[in-house]
Structures are given as structure tokens and as C-alpha cells.
Design a protein around this motif. Sequence first.
Motif, short mmCIF file in Angstrom:
data_model
loop_
_atom_site.label_atom_id
_atom_site.label_comp_id
_atom_site.label_asym_id
_atom_site.label_seq_id
_atom_site.Cartn_x
_atom_site.Cartn_y
_atom_site.Cartn_z
N THR A 65 25.75 50.05 78.56
CA THR A 65 25.19 48.74 78.25
C THR A 65 26.08 48.07 77.21
O THR A 65 26.70 48.73 76.38
CB THR A 65 23.75 48.88 77.71
OG1 THR A 65 22.94 49.48 78.72
CG2 THR A 65 23.15 47.54 77.33
N ASN A 147 25.88 47.17 81.69
CA ASN A 147 24.67 46.37 81.89
C ASN A 147 24.47 45.41 80.74
O ASN A 147 24.92 45.65 79.61
CB ASN A 147 23.46 47.31 82.01
CG ASN A 147 23.61 48.33 83.11
OD1 ASN A 147 23.72 47.98 84.27
ND2 ASN A 147 23.64 49.61 82.75
N LEU A 150 18.97 43.94 76.93
CA LEU A 150 17.67 43.39 77.33
C LEU A 150 17.42 42.00 76.77
O LEU A 150 16.75 41.18 77.39
CB LEU A 150 16.55 44.35 76.90
CG LEU A 150 16.47 45.68 77.65
CD1 LEU A 150 15.34 46.54 77.09
CD2 LEU A 150 16.27 45.45 79.14
N VAL A 154 19.63 37.83 82.49
CA VAL A 154 20.54 37.89 83.64
C VAL A 154 20.08 36.83 84.64
O VAL A 154 18.88 36.68 84.87
CB VAL A 154 20.51 39.30 84.28
CG1 VAL A 154 21.34 39.35 85.55
CG2 VAL A 154 21.01 40.33 83.27
N TYR A 156 19.43 36.43 87.65
CA TYR A 156 18.80 36.82 88.93
C TYR A 156 17.77 37.89 88.62
O TYR A 156 17.80 38.55 87.56
CB TYR A 156 19.84 37.34 89.94
CG TYR A 156 20.80 38.37 89.40
CD1 TYR A 156 20.48 39.73 89.40
CD2 TYR A 156 22.03 37.98 88.88
CE1 TYR A 156 21.36 40.67 88.89
CE2 TYR A 156 22.92 38.92 88.38
CZ TYR A 156 22.58 40.26 88.38
OH TYR A 156 23.45 41.19 87.87
N ALA A 157 16.82 38.05 89.52
CA ALA A 157 15.75 39.02 89.32
C ALA A 157 16.31 40.45 89.36
O ALA A 157 17.31 40.72 90.02
CB ALA A 157 14.68 38.85 90.41
N ASP A 158 15.65 41.35 88.65
CA ASP A 158 16.09 42.74 88.66
C ASP A 158 16.08 43.29 90.09
O ASP A 158 15.08 43.16 90.81
CB ASP A 158 15.16 43.60 87.81
CG ASP A 158 15.31 43.33 86.32
OD1 ASP A 158 16.34 42.76 85.93
OD2 ASP A 158 14.39 43.69 85.56
N GLU A 160 16.09 46.11 93.20
CA GLU A 160 15.35 47.35 93.42
C GLU A 160 16.19 48.55 92.99
O GLU A 160 15.67 49.53 92.46
CB GLU A 160 14.98 47.48 94.90
CG GLU A 160 14.24 48.75 95.27
CD GLU A 160 12.82 48.79 94.72
OE1 GLU A 160 12.19 49.87 94.76
OE2 GLU A 160 12.32 47.73 94.27
N ASP A 161 17.49 48.48 93.21
CA ASP A 161 18.40 49.54 92.78
C ASP A 161 19.80 48.95 92.62
O ASP A 161 20.06 47.82 93.03
CB ASP A 161 18.41 50.69 93.79
CG ASP A 161 18.69 52.05 93.12
OD1 ASP A 161 19.28 52.05 92.01
OD2 ASP A 161 18.31 53.08 93.69
N ASP A 162 20.66 49.73 92.00
CA ASP A 162 22.00 49.27 91.63
C ASP A 162 23.00 50.30 92.14
O ASP A 162 23.01 51.44 91.67
CB ASP A 162 22.06 49.14 90.11
CG ASP A 162 23.28 48.37 89.62
OD1 ASP A 162 24.33 48.47 90.26
OD2 ASP A 162 23.17 47.70 88.57
N TYR A 220 18.98 44.52 96.66
CA TYR A 220 19.77 45.55 96.00
C TYR A 220 21.07 44.95 95.47
O TYR A 220 21.64 44.04 96.07
CB TYR A 220 20.09 46.69 96.98
CG TYR A 220 18.86 47.46 97.39
CD1 TYR A 220 18.55 48.67 96.79
CD2 TYR A 220 17.99 46.95 98.34
CE1 TYR A 220 17.41 49.38 97.15
CE2 TYR A 220 16.84 47.64 98.70
CZ TYR A 220 16.55 48.85 98.10
OH TYR A 220 15.41 49.53 98.45
N LYS A 221 21.53 45.53 94.36
CA LYS A 221 22.81 45.11 93.79
C LYS A 221 23.87 46.13 94.18
O LYS A 221 23.71 47.33 93.98
CB LYS A 221 22.71 45.01 92.26
CG LYS A 221 23.98 44.48 91.59
CD LYS A 221 23.75 44.31 90.09
CE LYS A 221 24.96 43.71 89.39
NZ LYS A 221 24.71 43.52 87.95
#
Length: 556
Positions: A65, A147, A150, A154, A156-158, A160-162, A220-221
Motif C-alpha cells: 500500500t 494499493n 484507505l 479510488v 471506481y467501486a471496489d 470483487e477481486d484483484d 474484477y480488476k
Amino acid sequence: MGRLMFSALLQFLCLSSVAVWTVRGEDPYLFFVWNVSYGTISPLGVPQQAILINGQFPGPNINSTSNNNVVVNVFNNLDEPFLLHWNGIQHRKNSWQDGQLGTNCPIPPGTNYTYRFQVKDQIGSFFYYPSIGLHRAAGAFGGLRINSRLLIPVPYADPEDDYTVLIGDWFTKSHTTLRKILDSGVRSIARPNGVLINGKIAKGDGTDDPLFTMKPGKTYKYRICNVGLKASLNLRFQGHTMKLVEMEGSHTVQNEYQSLDVHVGQCFSVLVTADQEPKDYYLVASTRFIKNVLVGKGIIRYTNGKGPASPEIPEAPTGWIWSLNQFRSFRWNLTASAARPNPQGSYRYGSINITRTIKLFNSVSKVDGKLRYAINGVSHIDPETPLKHAEYFRLSDKVFKYNIISDEGPPEGSTSITLAPNVVNVTFRNFVEIIFENREKSIQSWHLDGYSFFAVAIEPGRWSPDKRSNYNLLDAVSRHTIQVYPNSWAAIFLTFDNAGMWNLRSELIEDRYLGQQLYISVLSPALSLRDEYNIPDNVLLCGLVKGMPLPKPYSI
């Protein structure tokens, strides 16, 4: 003994993985212990020697992060020296950790070295790789993500997975064989044998395990990096569109694409929504701008999928004009926050006066019958003493000369090449324009360590001052790698505000190995810790400075 005790402590803490410490309000620390060793892999069906990290190919991901302190203790179990480079990490005031031969002595076989750096005020998708001896052709590369904190929103929305997606061309010849070919000076390493995605290639016979899974309706990202040796790659998701959201540390305007050209050394982040029929789909990466197109595939599986991927894979675009037009569609997101609590676009680079223009021309020729690549007529060679060490110990005049190339480039029509350390000196905090002019028939990809720059233009033909009228002076993406198409030029802007010795290079491995690189020396007149860190206590010394006492440290 002290280093061994520290290494043992790290091993105890990390258990070959990672431990996180926060000490008295400091930014968190991430500790890693990596064992580098040989192993046998067969990604293209041919057993070959690879370089593994903790037994893995590709190597472990670093998940950090912004502002984290990263500590990586690397044990070299190879039979030759080894060095890791952190591609795209800016190492503010700390070129000592860059992992290039101009800044670091290699880690000798049977020993270890601990890298320490902070991912200061950065976000985005990056990767690491071995920087010497063509080791990258054998592996030892992996993803490095940073990352956003907090408190920094960011745009865009979080997801589901990265997911990390490492794509790259691959050779079945070993790195030692490839190195011998280049050292002979007779020829290039020719074309690769295949394209890998995360070290694998799907057979397409129904037996492939999925690289990634997606739940219906979720987004997903995917962090995509071209970690290959020489081939630009086009990436596409069968049946799905991609929304581009980040590029080499910068949030971008969120355009949608059916495919993306990812040139060597570049990284993109995209969002993909699982909005199609639930079954398997191919993730496809194929070579661009070379004959006999090579295709790599991986399986993406819906969690409730009920069928194999269609054998009809989407076609790649043709020609480099398509790729140029795609570059022109990339825009910096001026309203998004960066790694700091202020908008990215608050830095108005287009209104700053240029203090210097440096024109760089790539060329290839033979020197004493051996193939060499050059910048402005100089083919870089690495001296035994790292350039940064020579500079810090006040021994520069015994190792290299500054500015042996002209800012204007070589004389028109000149094809001669000189072998020498190639070091350009720039004034601290000056705003500089760099022009890359490619008069060859093949595409180039250029990278600058320690910085992000504004990629303001790529155009066909030759550069002249009047071309500045076509520059993007508002929302060019801030990044660290830029491609230059055949018989074309590219222009970048940047402020040299990060003191140190920084490598500027071709990302094409044979071009770089045979001399198409240089170093940029950015010296702070104050010699102050405000501008640059002191040489690390655990530094490996070699060449002329081996065994010498460390110079008097900088102070505030």
C-alpha cells in the motif's frame, strides 16, 4: 556476523512469507525472504532451466500500500551473480535500491543482500525482474502492486477481486545460451518460441485449469504487465470488454477497449465484468509487429460455468497505426486523487517552461565485427565500479565521463558507434523535454527509472520544434514507459527532482544488453539528506571502491 544475524531474524519473522510491522507511527513495514534458485519448468512442453523465487515461477507477488516500507532479503543460490530491479518504483531519494549495475554491485553466489525501499506516494501496477545476465529470460520476475491508502478515494467501486496478469514472450533456449549468442556478436536472439500468461499456456483440450475465476455479475480488476523480452503483445478477453482505469501508477480516463497493445515493460489495470453466458472464456495474448504471430491463452472460468471456451478467439488488430491511435486515446484522469489527497491533474505540467531538450536516437551497427546497439552513437558498457558508487566516492574521473553524447544527437548520416559508459548529467529540479527518435524498422520501448514522465506525443516521421504544437499539454498520462513506432518519434516532459543515478534504457532485452541504455545523474548541490539518502550501511562494494571506508554521510 551482523548481516547473518539480521537475515536469520528476518527468516524467523517471515517464515519465507511476509510479516507486517508498524513501529511508533511509522508507515508499515513489509518483510520478505526470497530464496533464488534454479529449477526445471516446461511451459512450452520443453524442459528447461528456470530461475525460481521460493520455488515459484513466476515469483511471488508483492502486495503493498502507498507509503509502505518494503524489505526484501534475497538469497542468491545460483552459480552466478544476481540482481533484482523494481520496475516503475520511484525510490524517492534512493537510487541505491534500484537494482541496476550502474547503482548496485551484484549479489555474489551463495550470499544474500537486503533491499530496503519505500513505495512513497505511489499507487498502481508494477513488476520486478532480474536485471543482469539475461536472467529475465529464465524467470525470477513477479507482480508488484501498490494499493491506494484507505483515506485516498479510488475512482471506481471496489472490485470483487484483484488479479495479476504477467504476459510475455518466451524462449525455450536457456538464458546462458541466449547470452552466448549475444556475446558472440554474430546475430540477434531471433524470434521467441511462444507467449506465456502467468508462466503458462492453455492447451485448449478441456484439461486446462483456470487461471482466474469470476462470479456472474461481479466486476474484477486485472493488472496486466508485459514482462517479456522483445515482443509487443495485444491482450483481449474473449467475449468481454475492458475498462482501462490505471496505467503505470496513474488513474486514467475510463475508456472501454476490446483489446489493448501492451508493449515491453508496460503495465495497465482494467476492470472486467462477468456479464456473459456462464462458461469458460479465453484470455488471449498475441505478438504484434512480427511475422508468424504467436498466441498465448489462459482460461477464465465462471464459478457456475457449464461449458468450454469457444475455439473462435477474437482476432488481434493489424498494423502499428492502430496502436498509435490507441495511444492517443489514453488520457490522465484529472479529477481522481493520486497517492496524495489532491487531484492528479493539479500538477499543470503544460505551463512550465522547458529548460533543456535532449534528443535521443537509437541505432544498431557492428563494432569490431560484433553487433552493438547505441544511443546517440554510444553503446553503453558497465564498468566494474557502479557509476553511483564512483560518483559518491568522488572517483567519477577514474570510471566515466559525463555528457559524452550531444543533446542534439549524432551528426546526420553517422553510423559509427563508440563503446563507453554513457552518463548524462542534468541539473537538479530542471524541467526537461526528451525526444526519442526511432529511425529503425522495428518498434522500441523506453523506460526511465526513478521517475514518472508525461508522454505528450508520439508521431510518425522526424521531430522538429514545430511539432510541439501537437503536444498534449493538458492530460497526457504520467507514466514511466513509452513506445516509439518504426520511423517515428516520441516526446516526454519531466522535472528531474529525484536526486540519484537513474537508468534510461530500451526495454527490449537484447538491445539493452548490447548497449542501448544510459544513466542520468541528478546531483543535488546541497548534498543534503533532504534531497538524497546516504549510501546504505549494508551496501555491497565492488570495483575501485571495494574495501574503502564510506565517505562522510550527508546531513540535514
